[in-house]
Write a protein that holds these residues in place. Structure first.
Motif, PDB file in Angstrom:
ATOM      1  N   LEU A  36       1.003  -1.178  -0.004  1.00  0.00           N
ATOM      2  CA  LEU A  36       0.185   0.210   0.389  1.00  0.00           C
ATOM      3  C   LEU A  36       1.010   1.265  -0.319  1.00  0.00           C
ATOM      4  N   SER A  37       1.690   1.904   0.678  1.00  0.00           N
ATOM      5  CA  SER A  37       2.796   2.537   0.832  1.00  0.00           C
ATOM      6  C   SER A  37       3.959   2.057  -1.064  1.00  0.00           C
ATOM      7  N   LEU A  38       3.343   1.656  -1.280  1.00  0.00           N
ATOM      8  CA  LEU A  38       4.531   1.122  -2.628  1.00  0.00           C
ATOM      9  C   LEU A  38       5.833   0.982  -2.264  1.00  0.00           C
ATOM     10  N   GLY A  39       6.243   0.112  -1.235  1.00  0.00           N
ATOM     11  CA  GLY A  39       7.435  -0.390  -0.721  1.00  0.00           C
ATOM     12  C   GLY A  39       8.107   0.466   0.668  1.00  0.00           C
ATOM     13  N   LEU A  40       7.871   1.897  -0.010  1.00  0.00           N
ATOM     14  CA  LEU A  40       8.132   2.876   1.002  1.00  0.00           C
ATOM     15  C   LEU A  40       8.146   2.746   2.943  1.00  0.00           C
ATOM     16  N   TYR A  41       7.873   1.487   3.109  1.00  0.00           N
ATOM     17  CA  TYR A  41       7.568   1.016   4.434  1.00  0.00           C
ATOM     18  C   TYR A  41       8.700  -0.323   4.621  1.00  0.00           C
ATOM     19  N   TYR A  42       8.444  -0.477   3.649  1.00  0.00           N
ATOM     20  CA  TYR A  42       9.570  -1.783   4.010  1.00  0.00           C
ATOM     21  C   TYR A  42      10.853  -1.636   4.989  1.00  0.00           C
ATOM     22  N   PRO A  43      11.394  -0.720   5.471  1.00  0.00           N
ATOM     23  CA  PRO A  43      12.453  -0.663   6.216  1.00  0.00           C
ATOM     24  C   PRO A  43      11.763  -1.282   7.623  1.00  0.00           C
ATOM     25  N   TRP A  44      10.559  -0.368   8.348  1.00  0.00           N
ATOM     26  CA  TRP A  44       9.920  -0.558   9.298  1.00  0.00           C
ATOM     27  C   TRP A  44       9.197  -1.980   9.149  1.00  0.00           C
ATOM     28  N   MET A  49      10.030  -7.755  11.571  1.00  0.00           N
ATOM     29  CA  MET A  49      10.342  -9.015  11.366  1.00  0.00           C
ATOM     30  C   MET A  49      11.001  -9.508  12.130  1.00  0.00           C
ATOM     31  N   LEU A  50      12.507  -8.613  12.140  1.00  0.00           N
ATOM     32  CA  LEU A  50      13.832  -9.132  12.606  1.00  0.00           C
ATOM     33  C   LEU A  50      13.769  -8.977  14.384  1.00  0.00           C
ATOM     34  N   LYS A  51      13.145  -7.968  14.762  1.00  0.00           N
ATOM     35  CA  LYS A  51      12.281  -7.976  16.283  1.00  0.00           C
ATOM     36  C   LYS A  51      12.010  -9.235  16.565  1.00  0.00           C
ATOM     37  N   TYR A  52      10.910  -9.694  15.491  1.00  0.00           N
ATOM     38  CA  TYR A  52      10.027 -11.330  16.383  1.00  0.00           C
ATOM     39  C   TYR A  52      11.408 -12.123  16.441  1.00  0.00           C
ATOM     40  N   ALA A  68      16.806  -2.202  16.788  1.00  0.00           N
ATOM     41  CA  ALA A  68      16.870  -0.434  15.913  1.00  0.00           C
ATOM     42  C   ALA A  68      15.435  -0.484  15.422  1.00  0.00           C
ATOM     43  N   THR A  69      15.321   1.023  14.789  1.00  0.00           N
ATOM     44  CA  THR A  69      14.183   1.419  14.042  1.00  0.00           C
ATOM     45  C   THR A  69      14.030   1.568  13.001  1.00  0.00           C
ATOM     46  N   GLY A  70      12.749   1.566  12.871  1.00  0.00           N
ATOM     47  CA  GLY A  70      12.688   2.201  11.174  1.00  0.00           C
ATOM     48  C   GLY A  70      12.669   3.350  10.389  1.00  0.00           C
ATOM     49  N   LYS A  71      12.984   4.053  10.829  1.00  0.00           N
ATOM     50  CA  LYS A  71      13.248   5.487  11.155  1.00  0.00           C
ATOM     51  C   LYS A  71      15.173   5.238  10.233  1.00  0.00           C
ATOM     52  N   GLU A  72      15.453   4.431  11.350  1.00  0.00           N
ATOM     53  CA  GLU A  72      17.501   4.397  10.835  1.00  0.00           C
ATOM     54  C   GLU A  72      17.507   3.718   9.594  1.00  0.00           C
ATOM     55  N   VAL A  73      16.609   2.727  10.212  1.00  0.00           N
ATOM     56  CA  VAL A  73      16.974   1.582   8.295  1.00  0.00           C
ATOM     57  C   VAL A  73      15.996   2.554   6.953  1.00  0.00           C
ATOM     58  N   ALA A 309      22.573   3.119   8.486  1.00  0.00           N
ATOM     59  CA  ALA A 309      21.740   1.876   8.333  1.00  0.00           C
ATOM     60  C   ALA A 309      22.419   0.794   7.603  1.00  0.00           C
ATOM     61  N   SER A 310      23.185   2.471   6.101  1.00  0.00           N
ATOM     62  CA  SER A 310      22.539   1.877   5.051  1.00  0.00           C
ATOM     63  C   SER A 310      23.649   0.592   4.465  1.00  0.00           C
ATOM     64  N   GLY A 311      24.560   0.248   5.223  1.00  0.00           N
ATOM     65  CA  GLY A 311      25.182  -0.761   4.760  1.00  0.00           C
ATOM     66  C   GLY A 311      24.448  -1.875   5.214  1.00  0.00           C
ATOM     67  N   ASP A 312      23.270  -2.277   6.100  1.00  0.00           N
ATOM     68  CA  ASP A 312      23.237  -3.587   5.747  1.00  0.00           C
ATOM     69  C   ASP A 312      21.382  -3.539   5.158  1.00  0.00           C
ATOM     70  N   ASP A 313      21.407  -2.181   5.029  1.00  0.00           N
ATOM     71  CA  ASP A 313      20.373  -1.701   3.783  1.00  0.00           C
ATOM     72  C   ASP A 313      20.684  -2.186   2.047  1.00  0.00           C
ATOM     73  N   PHE A 314      22.575  -1.656   1.874  1.00  0.00           N
ATOM     74  CA  PHE A 314      22.731  -2.283   0.329  1.00  0.00           C
ATOM     75  C   PHE A 314      23.218  -3.870   0.660  1.00  0.00           C
ATOM     76  N   LEU A 315      23.009  -4.130   1.707  1.00  0.00           N
ATOM     77  CA  LEU A 315      23.237  -5.807   1.568  1.00  0.00           C
ATOM     78  C   LEU A 315      22.494  -6.525   1.393  1.00  0.00           C
ATOM     79  N   ASP A 316      21.162  -5.738   1.886  1.00  0.00           N
ATOM     80  CA  ASP A 316      19.716  -6.248   1.213  1.00  0.00           C
ATOM     81  C   ASP A 316      19.559  -6.045  -0.015  1.00  0.00           C
ATOM     82  N   PHE A 317      19.776  -4.988  -0.475  1.00  0.00           N
ATOM     83  CA  PHE A 317      19.762  -4.756  -1.912  1.00  0.00           C
ATOM     84  C   PHE A 317      20.101  -6.064  -2.853  1.00  0.00           C
TER      85      PHE A 317
END
Lengths: 323, 361
Positions: A36-44, A49-52, A68-73, A309-317
């Motif tokens: 619904l957010s066209l992908g923008l919600y993905y970090p949260w 999911m990781l928190k779980y 971690a927080t969604g905002k940082e990611v 968190a950009s390193g984490d995001d890059f590896l995720d990419f």
């Protein structure tokens, strides 16, 4: 209140206590919000999911926590996507010029960028994840140096190319050793004792036996590999080292993989959350810490408040998942 | 009210078996240290951070705005119940509590919702967004896109200048009202084929041109291709195909190979059916051009009959991007039959003769 001596330095088992249905709700809820957010919600979504998973992982009757927080990611996510879009735009622009030299140098820069950025991304990702992970209120900490890791990569890639891949085993061991020896948990430190030669032997056996056994050897290979990584990892407490131990048999992996495959296949992927939970439960069951670790006297040392968190995001990419 | 919790002070990993008495302003935590001395700690409620994710049978909280953070963790059902019913919004998440109350029903609803969104996106949102996008593109961009594709293609095409010129003359004589400048090319080739590029370029293969018997058959072919150009079919088809494929791969890409393959094929089928609809639209629009130019509309079904004779195997409709020739003959003949008898266009007949003359030498 009874206090049994919890200092008894017995073996310690990891346990994963998550439930497929519970994770299913989190998983599907986050898919909806992401679409619904066209992908923008993905970090949260990713953080929840990781928190779980962290909160479902138990050692010594205490759960892990992920801070971690969604905002940082999200900040890292935006940074990485802007860079990637610029790179692609550059590549498309270069191919449209129709000039061969421009085109090839653009493609070269494009791929070199991806290769060179990987050690920095790994550094950032591990540092971020470590600083945001805790157990019993004690945080992990990664204090490697990004340039050291970068040169380790350059050396590793060059030697792997020159030796036609043979050095690859030593390269992997070097990277793991570097990362683990710079990782700490309160006043505990980690290390990796594996040898490149042993990993090469595991890989060679795989190459020779995989085709002869029509792929069935893959299960043994995976077991050997996991065992090599886990068994060679040590924790040091007050100068005394304790080993990790991985007890799985090849048959166990066979069961895990086959059932996971059927679960995903016959549900067109709807069973994904159950498979994730099943897999974590399964793997955690077989990892233990040998006798000698006192989990009641670990001292917090200092805190590495690493927000990037950009390193984490890059590896995720790149679809490359830590843990 | 007092509940049992495990308390961690953030300084050491020591687990303290503690009790917490929450009130609306602060939580009082008490435990005995190793010398059996009673320790009392107060947490101001505004600085208590809950674990953000719902886990059944467990609650945990952090406290403090700077390091080291204190932590409590509890599986005491009465404490969990207290938290879940708390009026304090920062302590629980009402949506999660509702979702987790009836797990199976929530999962079914969530799944139905996901399937609904996915189908809606695929069948409604993507087609209408891409169609609108393509329709609103300005003519210049459409032409320059076609030019770019032609530049890439033309290196492998053997263009016959003389025939191309004569054909261009024929097309220029027809009244098209096209917003795009039409440019025709005849390619020396044994293949029976013709295609249109965005922005006005029409390519006809010489073998097909030689099979054509009269000016109305040729105008049927031209009309069909012009209709693709006028209605921006190439761009519509391409952008719908690409965005649909991206959507499918995002949805199923991470799942597994077999499901992704299934989804890809489903997308391919739906795409072929879309392409067939565009072809039919082009046929009908082409007939309209023929009517406007006072040409015998029977030329269209005749053209398909020629193609049918030449093609050895007819691919079943659902596997092809063109409708089956039999169907096309049928529906174009039906429209052609409505036209009055004895229609002819002598100017185009003359131009067609000029093209035919090039075949002999």
């Amino acid at each position: 209140m009874e206090i049994i001596s919890q200092n008894s330095p017995e073996k310690k088992r990891f346990k994963y206590l998550g439930k497929g249905s519970e994770f299913g709700i989190i998983y599907f809820k986050n898919i909806i919000l992401t679409i619904l957010s066209l992908g923008l919600y993905y970090p949260w979504a990713k953080v929840e999911m990781l928190k779980y998973h962290y909160q479902s992982s138990e050692l010594d009757k205490t759960r892990f926590s992920f801070h971690a927080t969604g905002k940082e990611v999200f900040k890292g996510f935006i940074k990485i996507y802007v860079i990637i879009i610029i790179l692609y735009a550059f590549l498309i622009y270069a191919t449209q010029t129709g000039n061969g030299t421009v085109m090839f140098s653009a493609i070269g820069i494009f791929y070199l960028f991806f290769i060179f950025i990987i050690p920095f991304a790994i550094h950032g990702a591990i540092r971020y994840r470590a600083s945001r992970s805790s157990w019993k209120g004690i945080h992990f900490k990664y204090l490697g140096d990004r340039m050291e890791l970068f040169w380790l990569f350059i050396k590793g890639i060059l030697l792997t190319i020159v030796t036609l891949g043979i050095y690859g085993s030593w390269f992997q061991v070097d990277v793991r050793k570097y990362i683990l020896s710079h990782l700490s948990f309160g006043d505990l430190s980690f290390d990796f004792k594996g040898k490149g030669g042993d990993l090469l032997w595991i890989n060679l056996k795989f190459i020779f036996l995989f085709y002869i056994t029509i792929g069935i050897y893959g299960f043994w290979y995976y077991k050997n590999l996991m065992q090599f990584y886990v068994d060679n990892t040590t924790i040091t407490q007050n100068g005394k080292s304790v080993n990790f131990k991985f007890n799985m048999k090849a048959g166990d992996i066979f069961e895990l993989v086959i059932i996971n495959f059927f679960l995903i296949f016959f549900t067109f992927g709807l069973a994904t959350p159950w498979v994730a939970v099943r897999t974590l439960k399964f793997i955690f069951r077989f990892i233990e810490i040998e006798e000698g670790l006192d989990t009641e006297i670990i001292q917090q040392v200092s805190y590495d408040n690493y927000k990037d968190a950009s390193g984490d995001d890059f590896l995720d990419f790149l679809d490359f998942d830590l843990l | 009210m007092t509940f049992q919790v495990q308390y961690f002070d953030g300084i050491s990993s020591k687990t303290h078996q503690a009790f917490v008495s929450p009130s609306s302003l602060s939580w009082k935590i008490s435990y005995k240290d190793e010398f059996s001395k009673e320790i009392l700690i107060s947490w101001n409620i505004s600085k208590i951070k809950k674990a953000d994710v719902y886990t059944k049978g467990l609650v945990s909280f952090n406290f403090g705005d700077h390091f080291p953070f204190q932590k409590i963790e509890s599986n005491d059902p009465t404490f969990i119940n207290y938290i879940n019913t708390s009026e304090h919004n920062s302590l629980n998440n009402k949506v999660d509590i509702i979702l987790h109350k009836t797990i199976n029903r929530s999962i079914s609803y969530l799944l139905l919702f996901i399937i609904g969104i996915a189908l809606g996106m695929y069948f409604y949102v993507i087609p209408s967004v891409t169609t609108n996008f393509v329709t609103s593109l300005n003519e210049k961009s459409v032409i320059s896109f076609g030019d770019y594709v032609f530049k890439v293609l033309s290196t492998s095409l053997d263009i016959n200048d003389e025939k191309s010129e004569k054909l261009q003359d024929f097309v220029d004589t027809m009244s098209m009202n096209s917003v795009f400048p039409l440019k025709t090319y005849v390619i020396d080739s044994d293949e029976l084929n013709a295609f249109a590029l965005s922005g006005g370029k029409i390519v006809i293969f010489s073998a097909l041109l030689e099979k054509i018997e009269n000016e109305s058959q040729l105008s049927a072919l031209i009309g069909h291709e012009v209709s693709h150009i006028e209605n921006r079919h190439v761009l519509k088809n391409m952008s719908k195909n690409m965005s649909g494929a991206i959507f499918v791969s995002i949805l199923f890409g991470d799942v597994n190979g077999a499901t992704a393959l299934l989804a890809d094929n489903a997308h391919l089928f739906s795409q072929l059916s879309y392409a067939r609809n565009l072809e039919k639209e082009a046929d009908i629009f082409g007939l309209e051009i023929m009517r406007r130019n006072k040409l015998d509309m029977d030329g269209m079904p005749q053209l398909f009959e020629i193609l049918e004779e030449e093609s050895q195997i007819d691919i079943p409709t659902y596997l092809s991007n063109h409708p089956m020739l039999k169907d096309r003959i049928e529906y174009t003949q039906k429209i052609a039959n409505e036209q009055e008898e004895g229609i002819k266009n002598d100017v185009l007949k003359e131009k067609w003769k000029n093209i035919q003359d090039t075949f002999e030498n």
